[in-house]
Write a protein that holds these residues in place. Structure first.
Motif, PDB file in Angstrom:
ATOM      1  N   PHE A  55       0.565  -1.314   0.179  1.00 32.98           N
ATOM      2  CA  PHE A  55      -0.356  -0.468   0.095  1.00 32.98           C
ATOM      3  C   PHE A  55       0.806   1.073   0.366  1.00 32.98           C
ATOM      4  CE2 PHE A  55      -3.614   1.989  -0.188  1.00 32.98           C
ATOM      5  CZ  PHE A  55      -4.540   1.608   0.175  1.00 32.98           C
ATOM      6  N   CYS A  56       0.949   2.218  -1.216  1.00 30.17           N
ATOM      7  CA  CYS A  56       1.349   2.814  -1.379  1.00 30.17           C
ATOM      8  C   CYS A  56       1.045   4.692  -1.254  1.00 30.17           C
ATOM      9  CB  CYS A  56       2.720   3.014  -2.231  1.00 30.17           C
ATOM     10  SG  CYS A  56       0.766   2.758  -4.323  1.00 30.17           S
ATOM     11  N   HIS A  57      -0.467   4.669  -1.886  1.00 34.94           N
ATOM     12  CA  HIS A  57      -0.939   5.853  -2.438  1.00 34.94           C
ATOM     13  C   HIS A  57      -2.344   5.124  -2.298  1.00 34.94           C
ATOM     14  CE1 HIS A  57      -2.423   8.959  -5.136  1.00 34.94           C
ATOM     15  NE2 HIS A  57      -0.295   9.318  -5.290  1.00 34.94           N
ATOM     16  N   ALA A  58      -3.154   6.271  -2.695  1.00 39.11           N
ATOM     17  CA  ALA A  58      -4.980   6.698  -2.306  1.00 39.11           C
ATOM     18  C   ALA A  58      -5.455   6.157  -3.635  1.00 39.11           C
ATOM     19  CB  ALA A  58      -5.105   7.916  -2.843  1.00 39.11           C
ATOM     20  N   LEU A  59      -4.398   5.707  -4.754  1.00 36.85           N
ATOM     21  CA  LEU A  59      -4.222   4.722  -6.073  1.00 36.85           C
ATOM     22  C   LEU A  59      -3.819   4.136  -6.169  1.00 36.85           C
ATOM     23  CD1 LEU A  59      -5.472   8.303  -8.840  1.00 36.85           C
ATOM     24  CD2 LEU A  59      -6.326   6.836  -7.249  1.00 36.85           C
TER      25      LEU A  59
END
Ligand code: K7E
Ligand code: CUA
Ligand code: CA
Length: 651
Positions: A635-639
């Protein structure tokens, strides 16, 4: 605190653990008796120092109880110590914070780890070692001991080393990244168990840091192990090994009589010690226990290296490593001896050095004693000034049943784990020496605390350095039984943290550990220096520019170069042909701390992460046609969910 209550603070019933402990003690003894140890334990029983020892510690003693919250690490607060722990047959190394007991990291070493991609990326496979066909040579391991590199007698936060008892390998972890960077397979050993770095150069005393790591071997094996002598174990023997701390090459080996279990080293760099439980060279359990005494062997490192320089070495099989003869027969004259065998009661376990460097302590295991050997007297024996190696023993206190490992507080006290008694016993080294000299009025044992249950290793904060601070002690317990919610047949293990600042030990808390840690070290947090964002230049295969995203074909080999930067991969599509050998190299261009990306390919069994500014690669065969999504697994970003690419394998 819970002594006279039937429920604890949350209303959960509290089990009467004292009775439980006794029950376990009985079953442990019965089991050992069944294995033919009845005699030894009967002797232990009659020798049990109950008459002389202070009353058993009651964990719930209100006067000494830890106050609620006394050692809490509140949300947002950091721990004051690291534990670097072995993981046993899980094959990894773990990091916990103390005093919270929170798990901070699991470092894959000898095991596969899809979260990191250890054993999946080309870079990790190279470190782990591959067969000619490119597959991993080993996928299992058994880590028992973790030790750090030293400068000036204390940790310098450069390296950790750990052993693989299962496949005879030593691994190094670089502490700036807390990742394994080298693994060396040691030739001609089995049961590689004890491991310890040296603390000073034995020849040039100006070099006051770790340059060598010593490795014991517990099991005898044919030499070389190529099919000869397989039916004649009387010809088998074991080798003590020195590995170079920087190059990780095997420097030399010593042939010994007996075997080697744990290892410890002196602060002057001149001695390495290992306890032996099988001086009998037995290959059946009963034979390994036949002698009344086994030994703690000391290696004179300077002399071993001088003998090799003088050409007094041989080699074994295909190995080019020089081997010298450290057996009894070849080392009769103390003034030239490479080894000194100090007799200790039968079948000892761990050997540990006191923080002042003065004493090596061998724990009795089958004997209810610990044996204290003076470093100075071992030197005297090598100088020809002490007649009998046994005269190097300055104390042998009776401390309890099943002593395994000893830790120190830097104030003259030793803490030994008692496997059968399920206790940690605190005893004073100088008192033990006075008692051994004949002073019947002294009682070396000063405190005991129940642990839950059957402790293996115990270790203290900075306890294996000159900076031993006597604050925390951890008991690594082999059975947790009723300490945690049951989760089916396999129980989690208990690591119990103990406050050792006062006269009486106090149990702080239990934390869980997935089976099964053995030894660990507790290091002050300020000593450890790590780097959270890498330098792209440290990765020779880095895809340095966004403009470098491309697919190159050389015959049926396809090379894919791509970048990641939240929430995008540098290529939205990768096209290859069915049957191609594909190498994908990914560089993470994000510079933000903690911004790790994942890289998984559906149905292709590919899964790894790329930390900020790092590069990793994988090679595999495009063995099925179709369209397969590549997606970011970390998990790295809202997208993050949209961070994808298509892997197209054309027919
Ligand atoms: Cu005692 Cu392998 Cu260090 Cu286990 S060893 S406890
Ligand atoms: Cu990149 Cu999730
Ligand atoms: Ca023995």
């Amino acid at each position: 605190m819970m002594d006279h209550k039937e429920t604890d603070i949350s209303g959960t019933p509290v089990l009467p653990d004292q009775g439980r402990r006794n029950f376990l003690e009985t079953t442990a003894k019965a089991t050992l008796a069944g294995a033919g140890l009845a005699m030894g334990l009967a002797a232990c029983k009659s020798d049990k120092p109950a008459a002389t020892a202070p009353a058993k510690a009651a964990e719930g003693d209100g006067a000494r109880a830890v106050a609620p919250g006394e050692f809490d690490v509140h949300p947002g607060k950091l721990d004051s110590y690291y534990i670097f722990s072995s993981a046993g047959h899980n094959g990894e190394v773990r990091i916990y914070g103390l005093p919270s007991g929170r798990t901070l990291k699991r470092i894959p070493v000898f095991n596969l780890d899809p979260m990191v991609g250890w054993g999946i990326t080309n870079e990790s496979k190279k470190i782990m070692g591959t067969k000619p066909d490119g597959t991993l040579k080993y996928t299992t391991g058994d880590t028992h001991h973790v030790h750090g590199s030293y400068t000036d007698g204390t940790y310098d936060s450069k390296y950790l080393w750990t052993n693989d008892k299962l496949n005879g390998r030593i691994a190094r972890i670089r502490m700036d990244r807390m990742e394994c960077d080298a693994i060396t397979e040691i030739p001609n050993v089995q049961g590689f168990h004890g491991i310890f770095p040296d603390k000073r150069d034995p020849v040039d005393s100006n070099i006051n840091h770790t340059t060598r790591v010593f490795c014991g071997a517990e099991f005898h094996s044919p030499q070389p192990n190529d099919g000869r002598d397989v039916n004649d174990p009387t010809k088998w023997f074991a080798l003590f090994t020195c590995v170079d701390a920087e190059s990780m090459d095997v420097r030399w080996q010593v042939k010994v009589d007996g075997n080697m279990d744990l290892v410890a080293t002196s602060y002057d760099g001149k001695l390495a010690a290992t306890n032996q439980y099988n001086t009998e060279n037995g290959y059946l359990l009963a034979d390994m226990m036949s002698a009344e005494r086994d030994a703690c062997v000391f290696f004179n490192i300077e002399r071993v290296e001088a003998a090799i320089k003088a050409g007094k070495s041989f080699t074994i099989g295909d190995s080019k490593v020089p081997v010298v003869d450290g057996t009894h027969a070849a080392n009769q004259d103390p003034k030239t001896a490479l080894t000194c065998y100090v007799p200790v009661p039968k079948n000892p376990h761990g050997v540990n050095l006191s923080p002042d460097g003065k004493y090596f302590v061998c724990s009795g295991k089958l004997s209810p004693t610990a044996t204290v050997i003076a470093t100075e007297l071992v030197h005297k024996w090598f100088a020809g000034e002490l007649k009998d190696p046994r005269d190097a023993v300055v104390a042998e206190p009776e401390i309890g049943l099943g002593p395994l490992h000893t830790a120190f507080d830097g104030r003259g006290n030793a803490y030994t784990s008692l496997f059968l008694d399920s206790q940690i016993v605190k005893w004073n080294v100088e008192k033990a020496i006075a008692q051994y000299k004949g002073d019947k009025s002294v009682q070396p044992v000063v405190d005991r605390i129940d642990v839950h249950y059957q402790p293996g290793h115990t270790y203290a904060s900075m306890g294996e350095t000159k900076e031993a601070d006597g604050k925390f002690l951890n008991a690594g317990n082999k059975f947790s039984k009723d300490r945690f919610l049951p989760v089916g047949p396999l129980h989690v293990e208990t690591e119990q943290l103990i406050d050792i600042t006062g006269d009486k030990m106090r149990l702080i808390h239990d934390h869980t550990a997935y089976p099964e840690p053995h030894d660990a070290i507790i290091v002050r947090a300020d000593v450890v220096k790590t780097k959270q964002v890498s330098d792209m230049n440290d990765f020779p295969n880095a895809v340095k520019s966004m403009d470098d995203n491309r697919v190159e074909r050389h015959g049926n080999k396809v090379f894919v170069y791509m970048t990641s930067q939240a929430p995008n991969y540098g290529l939205a599509e990768i096209k290859v042909k069915h049957g191609d050998e594909v190498t994908i190299t990914v560089t993470n261009h994000d510079k933000v701390e903690d911004l790790t990306h994942g890289f998984g390919i559906e149905k292709y069994n590919v899964n790894f992460i790329i930390n900020p500014q790092e590069t990793h690669s994988v090679t595999f065969k495009a063995d099925k046609p179709g369209a397969f999504w590549i997606y970011c697994t970390h998990f790295c970003h809202a997208l993050h969910l949209e961070m994808r690419s298509r892997f197209i394998v054309e027919k």
